[in-house]
Design a protein around this motif. Structure first.
Motif, short mmCIF file in Angstrom:
data_model
loop_
_atom_site.label_atom_id
_atom_site.label_comp_id
_atom_site.label_asym_id
_atom_site.label_seq_id
_atom_site.Cartn_x
_atom_site.Cartn_y
_atom_site.Cartn_z
N LEU A 132 -6.68 -12.42 4.75
CA LEU A 132 -7.06 -11.10 4.25
C LEU A 132 -6.82 -11.01 2.75
N PRO A 133 -7.52 -10.10 2.06
CA PRO A 133 -7.25 -9.93 0.62
C PRO A 133 -5.78 -9.59 0.37
N VAL A 134 -5.29 -9.89 -0.81
CA VAL A 134 -3.91 -9.59 -1.18
C VAL A 134 -3.70 -8.07 -1.21
N ASN A 135 -4.73 -7.34 -1.60
CA ASN A 135 -4.65 -5.88 -1.71
C ASN A 135 -5.17 -5.23 -0.43
N ILE A 136 -4.36 -4.34 0.13
CA ILE A 136 -4.73 -3.65 1.37
C ILE A 136 -4.43 -2.16 1.22
N ILE A 137 -5.39 -1.33 1.66
CA ILE A 137 -5.16 0.11 1.76
C ILE A 137 -5.27 0.46 3.23
N VAL A 138 -4.21 1.05 3.78
CA VAL A 138 -4.19 1.42 5.19
C VAL A 138 -4.20 2.93 5.32
N PHE A 139 -5.07 3.42 6.20
CA PHE A 139 -5.10 4.84 6.54
C PHE A 139 -4.45 4.99 7.91
N ALA A 140 -3.43 5.85 8.01
CA ALA A 140 -2.74 6.07 9.28
C ALA A 140 -2.32 7.53 9.39
N LYS A 141 -1.91 7.91 10.60
CA LYS A 141 -1.45 9.29 10.85
C LYS A 141 0.00 9.26 11.29
N THR A 142 0.69 10.36 11.04
CA THR A 142 2.13 10.41 11.37
C THR A 142 2.36 10.21 12.88
N SER A 143 1.39 10.57 13.71
CA SER A 143 1.54 10.40 15.16
C SER A 143 1.54 8.92 15.56
N LEU A 192 0.31 -3.50 -0.64
CA LEU A 192 -0.19 -2.58 0.37
C LEU A 192 0.10 -1.12 0.04
N TYR A 193 -0.95 -0.31 0.12
CA TYR A 193 -0.85 1.14 -0.02
C TYR A 193 -1.04 1.76 1.36
N LEU A 194 -0.21 2.74 1.69
CA LEU A 194 -0.36 3.46 2.95
C LEU A 194 -0.70 4.91 2.67
N LEU A 195 -1.88 5.34 3.12
CA LEU A 195 -2.28 6.74 3.06
C LEU A 195 -1.91 7.34 4.41
N LEU A 196 -0.84 8.13 4.44
CA LEU A 196 -0.32 8.67 5.70
C LEU A 196 -0.69 10.14 5.82
N LEU A 197 -1.51 10.46 6.81
CA LEU A 197 -1.97 11.84 7.04
C LEU A 197 -1.09 12.52 8.06
N GLU A 198 -0.60 13.69 7.71
CA GLU A 198 0.21 14.51 8.61
C GLU A 198 -0.68 15.07 9.71
N ASP A 199 -0.39 14.73 10.97
CA ASP A 199 -1.19 15.27 12.07
C ASP A 199 -0.33 15.81 13.21
#
Length: 200
Positions: A132-143, A192-199
């Motif tokens: 995988l690329p060295v740079n990763i952006i992950v989208f996830a939810k608090t649940s 790695l960046y984590l975009l964490l959405l409050e759900d």
């Protein structure tokens, strides 16, 4: 008291105190809320954490990452159709990329006790982490935050009753070790960046 300690005495007089503090640390770890434990361990592993209260904040933070790294109009790996709109909005190319700058993906779960991210073939197909690329952006939810890796495997079994995914793997190290660390042997550090959405 240990038999060796009876014969030889304590080599380190602080060892009893250290044991007590280790015990209190592990006891404290059990009382920390699971989301705080994940955040602490994830940051300790070198991950970049971006908390978002709503979808608009997710889009805004995503654009901030693109701007920070000058990734606008770049090629990207993304297999999650739900994330394509974020790429389209920013003129990012994800159809058969030849030189991708980063991976944009969702994940199965966020593992609190080790601050890692659990992926399967649903997000990364059959790629191994080092492919995988060295740079990763992950989208996830608090649940999606769970206690341990075993909980993650149970959650995958419940989520996919028939179409069970393959290539289940975790990524844990998000920066290169400053010193030689045998625990990271064979693993590839990711930015790695984590975009964490409050759900919840």
């Amino acid at each position: 008291m240990s038999l060796f300690r009876k014969f030889f005495g304590s080599i380190n007089p602080a060892s009893e105190e250290e044991k007590e503090s280790e015990f209190s640390n592990s006891a404290a770890e059990k009382t920390i809320p699971i989301d705080e434990l994940f955040t602490f361990n994830f940051k300790k592993n070198g991950g970049k954490f971006l908390y978002c209260e709503n979808r608009d904040e997710v889009k805004e933070q995503f654009e901030n990452i693109l701007e920070e790294n000058d990734w606008f109009e770049s090629e990207v790996i993304c297999y999650d159709t739900e994330l394509f709109s974020m790429l389209d909005d920013n003129k990012l190319l994800y159809s058969k990329p030849t030189n991708p700058k980063f991976l944009l993906a969702s994940c199965e779960n966020l593992i609190a006790d080790e601050g890692s991210i659990l992926f399967s073939s649903k997000q990364i197909k059959q790629h191994k982490p080092n492919e995988l690329p060295v740079n990763i952006i992950v989208f996830a939810k608090t649940s999606q935050i769970i206690g341990a890796k075993s909980d993650g495997l149970s959650a995958i079994k419940k989520k996919y009753e028939r179409d069970y995914p393959t290539n289940i793997t975790t990524i844990k190290y998000f920066e290169k070790a400053k010193e030689e660390d045998f625990t990271q042997y064979g693993s590839t550090a990711k930015n790695l960046y984590l975009l964490l959405l409050e759900d919840l």
